[in-house]
Design a protein around this motif. Structure first.
Motif, PDB file in Angstrom:
ATOM      1  N   ASN A 142      36.789  71.119  34.540  1.00 48.76           N
ATOM      2  CA  ASN A 142      37.810  71.039  33.498  1.00 48.76           C
ATOM      3  C   ASN A 142      38.412  69.639  33.497  1.00 48.76           C
ATOM      4  O   ASN A 142      38.152  68.828  34.394  1.00 48.76           O
ATOM      5  N   VAL A 143      39.217  69.339  32.498  1.00 47.30           N
ATOM      6  CA  VAL A 143      39.728  67.979  32.298  1.00 47.30           C
ATOM      7  C   VAL A 143      40.632  67.542  33.443  1.00 47.30           C
ATOM      8  O   VAL A 143      40.526  66.409  33.949  1.00 47.30           O
ATOM      9  N   ALA A 144      41.543  68.414  33.877  1.00 46.28           N
ATOM     10  CA  ALA A 144      42.485  68.047  34.936  1.00 46.28           C
ATOM     11  C   ALA A 144      41.754  67.700  36.226  1.00 46.28           C
ATOM     12  O   ALA A 144      42.144  66.775  36.954  1.00 46.28           O
ATOM     13  N   GLU A 145      40.679  68.425  36.530  1.00 50.03           N
ATOM     14  CA  GLU A 145      39.900  68.138  37.724  1.00 50.03           C
ATOM     15  C   GLU A 145      39.316  66.728  37.683  1.00 50.03           C
ATOM     16  O   GLU A 145      39.335  65.997  38.669  1.00 50.03           O
ATOM     17  N   GLY A 146      38.775  66.359  36.529  1.00 51.49           N
ATOM     18  CA  GLY A 146      38.157  65.048  36.404  1.00 51.49           C
ATOM     19  C   GLY A 146      39.138  63.923  36.663  1.00 51.49           C
ATOM     20  O   GLY A 146      38.825  62.946  37.355  1.00 51.49           O
ATOM     21  N   ARG A 147      40.327  64.038  36.105  1.00 48.75           N
ATOM     22  CA  ARG A 147      41.342  63.011  36.333  1.00 48.75           C
ATOM     23  C   ARG A 147      41.712  62.951  37.809  1.00 48.75           C
ATOM     24  O   ARG A 147      41.883  61.870  38.382  1.00 48.75           O
ATOM     25  N   ARG A 148      41.801  64.105  38.475  1.00 53.28           N
ATOM     26  CA  ARG A 148      42.136  64.149  39.900  1.00 53.28           C
ATOM     27  C   ARG A 148      41.029  63.472  40.730  1.00 53.28           C
ATOM     28  O   ARG A 148      41.300  62.813  41.736  1.00 53.28           O
ATOM     29  N   MET A 149      39.796  63.648  40.312  1.00 51.15           N
ATOM     30  CA  MET A 149      38.677  62.994  41.013  1.00 51.15           C
ATOM     31  C   MET A 149      38.771  61.472  40.900  1.00 51.15           C
ATOM     32  O   MET A 149      38.523  60.745  41.867  1.00 51.15           O
ATOM     33  N   VAL A 150      39.116  60.987  39.714  1.00 46.58           N
ATOM     34  CA  VAL A 150      39.278  59.548  39.516  1.00 46.58           C
ATOM     35  C   VAL A 150      40.382  59.026  40.427  1.00 46.58           C
ATOM     36  O   VAL A 150      40.237  57.985  41.093  1.00 46.58           O
ATOM     37  N   GLU A 151      41.485  59.751  40.485  1.00 47.22           N
ATOM     38  CA  GLU A 151      42.617  59.338  41.323  1.00 47.22           C
ATOM     39  C   GLU A 151      42.229  59.316  42.801  1.00 47.22           C
ATOM     40  O   GLU A 151      42.638  58.416  43.548  1.00 47.22           O
ATOM     41  N   ALA A 152      41.448  60.308  43.237  1.00 52.04           N
ATOM     42  CA  ALA A 152      41.040  60.374  44.639  1.00 52.04           C
ATOM     43  C   ALA A 152      40.125  59.205  44.996  1.00 52.04           C
ATOM     44  O   ALA A 152      40.275  58.577  46.057  1.00 52.04           O
ATOM     45  N   ALA A 153      39.167  58.899  44.126  1.00 50.55           N
ATOM     46  CA  ALA A 153      38.259  57.779  44.388  1.00 50.55           C
ATOM     47  C   ALA A 153      39.036  56.468  44.500  1.00 50.55           C
ATOM     48  O   ALA A 153      38.741  55.622  45.351  1.00 50.55           O
ATOM     49  N   GLN A 154      40.046  56.305  43.651  1.00 48.48           N
ATOM     50  CA  GLN A 154      40.836  55.079  43.667  1.00 48.48           C
ATOM     51  C   GLN A 154      41.727  55.011  44.904  1.00 48.48           C
ATOM     52  O   GLN A 154      41.789  53.976  45.582  1.00 48.48           O
ATOM     53  N   LYS A 155      42.395  56.116  45.217  1.00 47.57           N
ATOM     54  CA  LYS A 155      43.326  56.091  46.346  1.00 47.57           C
ATOM     55  C   LYS A 155      42.613  55.852  47.673  1.00 47.57           C
ATOM     56  O   LYS A 155      43.086  55.071  48.512  1.00 47.57           O
ATOM     57  N   TYR A 156      41.475  56.515  47.858  1.00 49.76           N
ATOM     58  CA  TYR A 156      40.784  56.424  49.146  1.00 49.76           C
ATOM     59  C   TYR A 156      39.675  55.367  49.155  1.00 49.76           C
ATOM     60  O   TYR A 156      38.929  55.269  50.122  1.00 49.76           O
ATOM     61  N   ASP A 157      39.608  54.592  48.068  1.00 44.26           N
ATOM     62  CA  ASP A 157      38.660  53.476  47.963  1.00 44.26           C
ATOM     63  C   ASP A 157      37.234  53.942  48.234  1.00 44.26           C
ATOM     64  O   ASP A 157      36.520  53.376  49.065  1.00 44.26           O
ATOM     65  N   ARG A 158      36.824  54.961  47.490  1.00 41.31           N
ATOM     66  CA  ARG A 158      35.493  55.549  47.678  1.00 41.31           C
ATOM     67  C   ARG A 158      34.538  55.123  46.578  1.00 41.31           C
ATOM     68  O   ARG A 158      34.933  54.835  45.439  1.00 41.31           O
ATOM     69  N   ILE A 159      33.265  55.105  46.921  1.00 41.54           N
ATOM     70  CA  ILE A 159      32.194  54.878  45.965  1.00 41.54           C
ATOM     71  C   ILE A 159      31.784  56.249  45.424  1.00 41.54           C
ATOM     72  O   ILE A 159      31.314  57.105  46.185  1.00 41.54           O
ATOM     73  N   VAL A 160      31.986  56.501  44.133  1.00 37.80           N
ATOM     74  CA  VAL A 160      31.669  57.805  43.539  1.00 37.80           C
ATOM     75  C   VAL A 160      30.809  57.583  42.302  1.00 37.80           C
ATOM     76  O   VAL A 160      31.275  57.041  41.295  1.00 37.80           O
TER      77      VAL A 160
END
Length: 481
Positions: A142-160
């Motif tokens: 769903n849409v909210a999940e996708g935004r949360r994934m973007v935030e997680a990749a940015q916060k934890y400096d991950r390659i996604v």
């Protein structure tokens, strides 16, 4: 925050911030450039179907080790681990719960090939545990999940990386760049066709899950449906609580390419969707015939999806209509001319398998370099593409059954959209033998969308479908700055 064990549930961690720092600092991929000769250790989560493609690609890469195979169905462990060992000479560890693998500080990457409802939670857990992620399409459920994934990749400096392989095809890259830059005129409408026969999933009564399958874990964050043999392993695609229908499945590839050809920063402003499930009666919920129209302001996007089980062969294609002509099948048909001019090195229509290896290699290269900007399809791309599928499905799900005699009132004021609706009706008559005089279709509302806020305008019912409910123990973590 990431739970290292679903039974102990963080008993050994005093604070979530400490948990993140401890877990991430113990991983060699936590912000450090990995040398070309240093082994990248991968866990593949989901090994029934497409997971075998991941096994084959990662297993053929130099200095990449498949360290874990993860699946709630332990019946798969013996044959899949044997296949990996035969290819690589090393037998992976098999576990049912991804959290077991995430506890390993030497694990670098999680490759997610699970049902859609697990994509976001597993990605966020992996990011919090200091792992990089390759996640299959659609990026989110769903849409909210996708935004949360973007935030997680940015916060934890991950390659996604998002698993839309066409992004790693240089032909598609050049093709869509030329369209975006106006080489063939100003883009007016992108017309997507997803014609993929799908058989009925039938009707099955609930039964006890096989003892080797941890069905509760398979369901994870989603609502718990009784176990049926036409749900696990593949047919979950056509159940709303677990999948996103064909619009989120094959549609993700073509939405990504259509977005690539759109004007820069183009975002959907409205959506309307319609269709139904025809040709058989079964327990599937998603439509096998669907027409969705999007208004991007300067340009429009139409998606035609047909999936009758006795339909014509697979066809996946995108036409681009400009003010100067039509781009179709690798040719440009200028207005007023019958013959098309061949476009040099135009990409072929069809399933996007040719550049799978290049897409995985791009991901591993970025894992080594720590340069997320070099990803061919990062998590933000994946999120923005998945949003299109989610918007179309939300309009469809909020629709009402109406007779085929009722024309859609507003198909983004686009003649091609109305032609597509007429084509949908002819297809149902010619292929499925549907009597339109007595049949109906589901007509969704035209929903206005604020792309910046990622919410619908003046539609509480639609906004409610932008996110989901999560079972206890599988709640979606909040990502704080």
């Amino acid at each position: 925050m990431y739970r290292p064990n679903r039974r102990t549930a963080l008993q050994h961690i005093a604070a979530s911030s400490i948990a993140a720092s401890i877990t991430i600092s113990g991983t060699k991929s936590s912000g450090q450039v990995i040398g070309a000769n240093e082994r990248v250790r991968v866990a593949i989560a989901g090994i029934n179907g497409r997971g075998q493609i991941h096994m084959g690609v990662f297993g053929g890469m130099k200095n990449v080790e498949i360290a874990y195979l993860v699946d709630p169905d332990s019946r798969l462990f013996k044959p899949r681990s044997a296949a990996v060992e035969q290819r690589t000479g090393k037998r992976p560890t098999c576990v049912q719960d991804i959290r077991t693998a995430l506890e390993d500080p030497s694990l670098d990457v999680v490759s997610i090939v699970t049902p859609n409802h697990w994509h976001a939670l597993m990605t966020i857990w992996a990011c919090q545990a200091g792992k990089d992620v390759y996640v299959e399409k659609p990026c989110s459920h769903n849409v909210a999940e996708g935004r949360r994934m973007v935030e997680a990749a940015q916060k934890y400096d991950r390659i996604v990386q998002h698993g839309t392989q066409w992004r790693s095809d240089p032909k598609w890259r050049n093709y869509t760049a030329d369209i975006r830059n106006g080489k063939y005129g100003k883009l007016q409408t992108a017309n997507i066709e997803i014609f993929r026969p799908r058989k009925s999933i039938g009707t099955k009564t609930p039964v006890k899950p096989p003892r080797e399958l941890d069905y509760d874990l398979w369901v994870g964050p989603a609502p718990l449906h009784p176990y049926r043999t036409n749900l696990v392993h593949y047919q979950w695609h056509w159940i709303w609580d677990y999948g996103n229908g064909e619009l989120g499945n094959l549609g993700s590839h073509e939405f990504e390419m259509a977005r690539w050809a759109m004007p820069e920063n183009a975002a959907p402003q409205s959506v309307v969707s319609m269709g139904g499930r025809y040709g058989y009666q079964d327990q599937g919920q998603t439509p096998n015939t669907q027409l969705t129209a999007y208004d991007f302001g300067e340009a429009k996007l139409i998606c035609q999806q047909r999936g009758l089980d006795y339909d014509s062969p697979i066809r996946m294609a995108i036409e681009f209509h400009t003010d100067a002509g039509v781009i179709r099948g690798g040719k440009f048909f200028a207005k007023g001319k019958q013959a098309g001019e061949a476009i040099a090195d135009a990409p072929a229509d069809g399933l996007p398998e040719n550049y799978a290896r290049a897409h995985f290699q791009n991901f591993i290269d970025c894992v080594r370099s720590r340069k997320s900007a070099d990803l061919n399809s990062d998590v933000l791309d994946g999120h923005q593409t998945a949003v299109l599928a989610h918007l179309g499905n939300i309009s469809y799900r909020l629709g009402e059954e109406v007779p085929f005699g009722k024309q859609p009132a507003d198909l983004i004021d686009n003649p091609l959209a109305y032609e597509s609706f007429d084509g949908m009706k002819r297809h149902l008559v010619d292929v499925a033998g549907v009597d339109l005089s007595s049949a109906s279709y589901r007509l969704g509302p035209t929903l206005q969308f604020d792309g910046q806020a990622e919410e619908f305008v003046a539609s509480p019912a639609a906004n409610q479908l932008l996110s989901g409910a999560y079972r206890t123990g599988y709640e979606l973590p909040k990502i704080t700055s």
